[in-house]
Design a protein around this motif. Structure first.
Motif, PDB file in Angstrom:
ATOM      1  N   PRO A 140       0.809  -1.218   0.000  1.00 20.93           N
ATOM      2  CA  PRO A 140       0.000   0.000   0.000  1.00 20.93           C
ATOM      3  C   PRO A 140       0.847   1.275   0.000  1.00 20.93           C
ATOM      4  CG  PRO A 140      -0.140  -1.108   2.120  1.00 20.93           C
ATOM      5  CD  PRO A 140       0.592  -2.023   1.200  1.00 20.93           C
ATOM      6  N   GLU A 141       2.070   1.215   0.524  1.00 21.68           N
ATOM      7  CA  GLU A 141       2.921   2.405   0.515  1.00 21.68           C
ATOM      8  C   GLU A 141       3.286   2.797  -0.916  1.00 21.68           C
ATOM      9  OE1 GLU A 141       6.484   2.148   2.815  1.00 21.68           O
ATOM     10  OE2 GLU A 141       6.870   4.297   2.650  1.00 21.68           O
ATOM     11  N   ALA A 142       3.578   1.829  -1.757  1.00 18.37           N
ATOM     12  CA  ALA A 142       3.896   2.119  -3.155  1.00 18.37           C
ATOM     13  C   ALA A 142       2.698   2.757  -3.854  1.00 18.37           C
ATOM     14  CB  ALA A 142       4.329   0.857  -3.878  1.00 18.37           C
ATOM     15  N   TYR A 143       1.503   2.233  -3.569  1.00 13.39           N
ATOM     16  CA  TYR A 143       0.296   2.799  -4.167  1.00 13.39           C
ATOM     17  C   TYR A 143       0.089   4.236  -3.682  1.00 13.39           C
ATOM     18  CZ  TYR A 143      -4.554   3.441  -5.553  1.00 13.39           C
ATOM     19  OH  TYR A 143      -5.702   3.935  -6.116  1.00 13.39           O
ATOM     20  N   ALA A 144       0.251   4.457  -2.383  1.00 13.02           N
ATOM     21  CA  ALA A 144       0.079   5.807  -1.833  1.00 13.02           C
ATOM     22  C   ALA A 144       1.108   6.765  -2.430  1.00 13.02           C
ATOM     23  CB  ALA A 144       0.201   5.773  -0.310  1.00 13.02           C
ATOM     24  N   ARG A 145       2.343   6.300  -2.586  1.00  9.42           N
ATOM     25  CA  ARG A 145       3.395   7.141  -3.167  1.00  9.42           C
ATOM     26  C   ARG A 145       3.057   7.503  -4.608  1.00  9.42           C
ATOM     27  NH1 ARG A 145       7.335   3.804  -3.060  1.00  9.42           N
ATOM     28  NH2 ARG A 145       7.818   4.039  -0.867  1.00  9.42           N
ATOM     29  N   LYS A 146       2.518   6.528  -5.349  1.00 10.98           N
ATOM     30  CA  LYS A 146       2.140   6.779  -6.746  1.00 10.98           C
ATOM     31  C   LYS A 146       1.043   7.833  -6.816  1.00 10.98           C
ATOM     32  CE  LYS A 146       0.689   4.461 -10.953  1.00 10.98           C
ATOM     33  NZ  LYS A 146       0.614   3.182 -11.641  1.00 10.98           N
ATOM     34  N   VAL A 147       0.041   7.697  -5.965  1.00 16.46           N
ATOM     35  CA  VAL A 147      -1.040   8.690  -5.924  1.00 16.46           C
ATOM     36  C   VAL A 147      -0.476  10.061  -5.575  1.00 16.46           C
ATOM     37  CG1 VAL A 147      -3.136   9.396  -4.680  1.00 16.46           C
ATOM     38  CG2 VAL A 147      -2.844   7.014  -5.373  1.00 16.46           C
ATOM     39  N   LEU A 148       0.405  10.105  -4.597  1.00 12.34           N
ATOM     40  CA  LEU A 148       1.005  11.368  -4.149  1.00 12.34           C
ATOM     41  C   LEU A 148       1.813  12.035  -5.260  1.00 12.34           C
ATOM     42  CD1 LEU A 148       1.399  13.225  -1.713  1.00 12.34           C
ATOM     43  CD2 LEU A 148       3.364  11.829  -1.083  1.00 12.34           C
ATOM     44  N   VAL A 149       2.615  11.274  -5.961  1.00  6.91           N
ATOM     45  CA  VAL A 149       3.416  11.829  -7.059  1.00  6.91           C
ATOM     46  C   VAL A 149       2.516  12.365  -8.157  1.00  6.91           C
ATOM     47  CG1 VAL A 149       5.023  11.223  -8.916  1.00  6.91           C
ATOM     48  CG2 VAL A 149       5.478  10.466  -6.584  1.00  6.91           C
ATOM     49  N   ASN A 150       1.494  11.614  -8.505  1.00  7.87           N
ATOM     50  CA  ASN A 150       0.567  12.082  -9.547  1.00  7.87           C
ATOM     51  C   ASN A 150      -0.161  13.355  -9.121  1.00  7.87           C
ATOM     52  OD1 ASN A 150       1.211  10.090 -11.418  1.00  7.87           O
ATOM     53  ND2 ASN A 150      -0.283   8.675 -10.586  1.00  7.87           N
ATOM     54  N   LEU A 151      -0.542  13.430  -7.852  1.00  8.80           N
ATOM     55  CA  LEU A 151      -1.186  14.649  -7.360  1.00  8.80           C
ATOM     56  C   LEU A 151      -0.232  15.843  -7.436  1.00  8.80           C
ATOM     57  CD1 LEU A 151      -3.036  13.254  -4.198  1.00  8.80           C
ATOM     58  CD2 LEU A 151      -4.132  14.240  -6.240  1.00  8.80           C
ATOM     59  N   ALA A 152       1.028  15.628  -7.090  1.00  9.26           N
ATOM     60  CA  ALA A 152       2.019  16.712  -7.134  1.00  9.26           C
ATOM     61  C   ALA A 152       2.239  17.185  -8.567  1.00  9.26           C
ATOM     62  CB  ALA A 152       3.334  16.256  -6.517  1.00  9.26           C
ATOM     63  N   ILE A 153       2.317  16.253  -9.495  1.00  6.39           N
ATOM     64  CA  ILE A 153       2.493  16.626 -10.910  1.00  6.39           C
ATOM     65  C   ILE A 153       1.273  17.381 -11.406  1.00  6.39           C
ATOM     66  CG2 ILE A 153       2.646  15.688 -13.251  1.00  6.39           C
ATOM     67  CD1 ILE A 153       4.470  13.482 -12.017  1.00  6.39           C
ATOM     68  N   ASP A 154       0.080  16.886 -11.083  1.00  5.12           N
ATOM     69  CA  ASP A 154      -1.149  17.573 -11.494  1.00  5.12           C
ATOM     70  C   ASP A 154      -1.233  18.971 -10.889  1.00  5.12           C
ATOM     71  OD1 ASP A 154      -1.842  15.327 -12.917  1.00  5.12           O
ATOM     72  OD2 ASP A 154      -3.331  14.615 -11.462  1.00  5.12           O
ATOM     73  N   GLU A 155      -0.811  19.112  -9.635  1.00  3.91           N
ATOM     74  CA  GLU A 155      -0.853  20.415  -8.973  1.00  3.91           C
ATOM     75  C   GLU A 155       0.073  21.401  -9.667  1.00  3.91           C
ATOM     76  OE1 GLU A 155      -1.894  23.444  -6.359  1.00  3.91           O
ATOM     77  OE2 GLU A 155      -2.873  21.537  -6.771  1.00  3.91           O
ATOM     78  N   ARG A 156       1.242  20.937 -10.040  1.00 10.25           N
ATOM     79  CA  ARG A 156       2.186  21.832 -10.725  1.00 10.25           C
ATOM     80  C   ARG A 156       1.614  22.272 -12.070  1.00 10.25           C
ATOM     81  NH1 ARG A 156       8.622  21.984 -11.069  1.00 10.25           N
ATOM     82  NH2 ARG A 156       8.745  23.520 -12.721  1.00 10.25           N
ATOM     83  N   LYS A 157       0.999  21.345 -12.794  1.00  8.74           N
ATOM     84  CA  LYS A 157       0.372  21.702 -14.070  1.00  8.74           C
ATOM     85  C   LYS A 157      -0.748  22.709 -13.846  1.00  8.74           C
ATOM     86  CE  LYS A 157       1.177  17.280 -16.357  1.00  8.74           C
ATOM     87  NZ  LYS A 157       0.503  16.057 -16.838  1.00  8.74           N
TER      88      LYS A 157
END
Length: 174
Positions: A62-79
Motif C-alpha cells: 500500500p505504501e507504493a500505491y500511496a506514493r504513486k497517488v502522491l506523485v501524480n497529485l504533485a504533478i497535477d498540482e504543478r500543471k
C-alpha cells in the motif's frame, strides 16, 4: 507492531497511516516545496488509499500505491498552478510594501532548492523517488506510469540541468 508490518497487507488503514505519514510527507515536501500544500496532497492521497484499502492492502504494497497517488497529485498540482497563476489581492500599497520587504534566507533557501524548483514536475519526481525514496528505475517507472527508458532520460536531463545550474550559481555566487 513494527513499521514494516504496518506497511503490509495485515495492517489496518490507521496503522498504515501512522507508519508512513512521516516518510510520505517528506516525499511530498520535496515534490512541491510547500509544507502546507504537501500536507494537503498527502491528505488527498490517504483519502484515495482509504477508499480502496481492501484492494490496495491485498496487493501487498500500500505504501507504493500511496506514493504513486502522491506523485501524480504533485504533478497535477504543478500543471494546474502553471495554467492558473495566482493573482495578488490587495491594494497597490500592499504590493509595494511586499516588494520593499527584504528577503531573509531561511534554512531551505539555497541554490539546490532553486535548481530543483526549476526542473519539470516529472524530472523532479524522478529525482525525489530515486534519491530520496531510494526506488530503482523499475519502481519509479511503475509509480509514474512511464517506461524505464523515460525514467533514465528524465534522470539524465534533470541531473544535467542541476549540474549546470549549480555550476552557474557557484560561478556567480559570493
Amino acid at each position: 507492531m513494527s513499521v514494516r508490518e504496518a506497511r503490509g497487507a495485515e495492517a489496518t488503514f490507521d496503522e498504515f497511516v501512522n507508519a508512513t505519514a512521516g516518510s510520505l510527507l517528506r516525499t511530498a515536501v520535496f515534490l512541491v516545496y510547500d509544507r502546507h500544500l504537501a500536507e494537503d496532497l498527502l491528505q488527498i492521497a490517504y483519502e484515495r488509499v482509504a477508499r480502496r484499502w481492501k484492494r490496495v492492502a491485498a496487493g501487498g504494497n500500500p505504501e507504493a500505491y500511496a506514493r504513486k497517488v502522491l506523485v501524480n497529485l504533485a504533478i497535477d498540482e504543478r500543471k494546474r498552478r502553471s495554467r492558473w497563476r495566482d493573482t495578488p489581492v490587495g491594494s497597490v500599497a500592499d504590493l509595494e510594501r511586499v516588494a520593499r520587504t527584504p528577503h531573509v534566507a531561511g534554512p531551505g533557501d539555497g541554490e539546490l532548492e532553486e535548481a530543483l524548483r526549476a526542473l519539470s514536475a516529472k524530472q523532479r519526481a524522478v529525482l525525489v523517488l530515486r534519491y530520496w525514496c531510494d526506488l530503482n528505475e523499475e519502481e519509479i517507472a511503475e509509480t509514474l506510469g512511464i517506461s524505464r527508458g523515460t525514467v533514465k532520460s528524465h534522470t539524465a536531463r534533470a541531473m544535467t540541468a542541476l549540474r549546470k545550474r549549480m555550476k552557474e550559481g557557484g560561478a556567480h555566487g559570493p
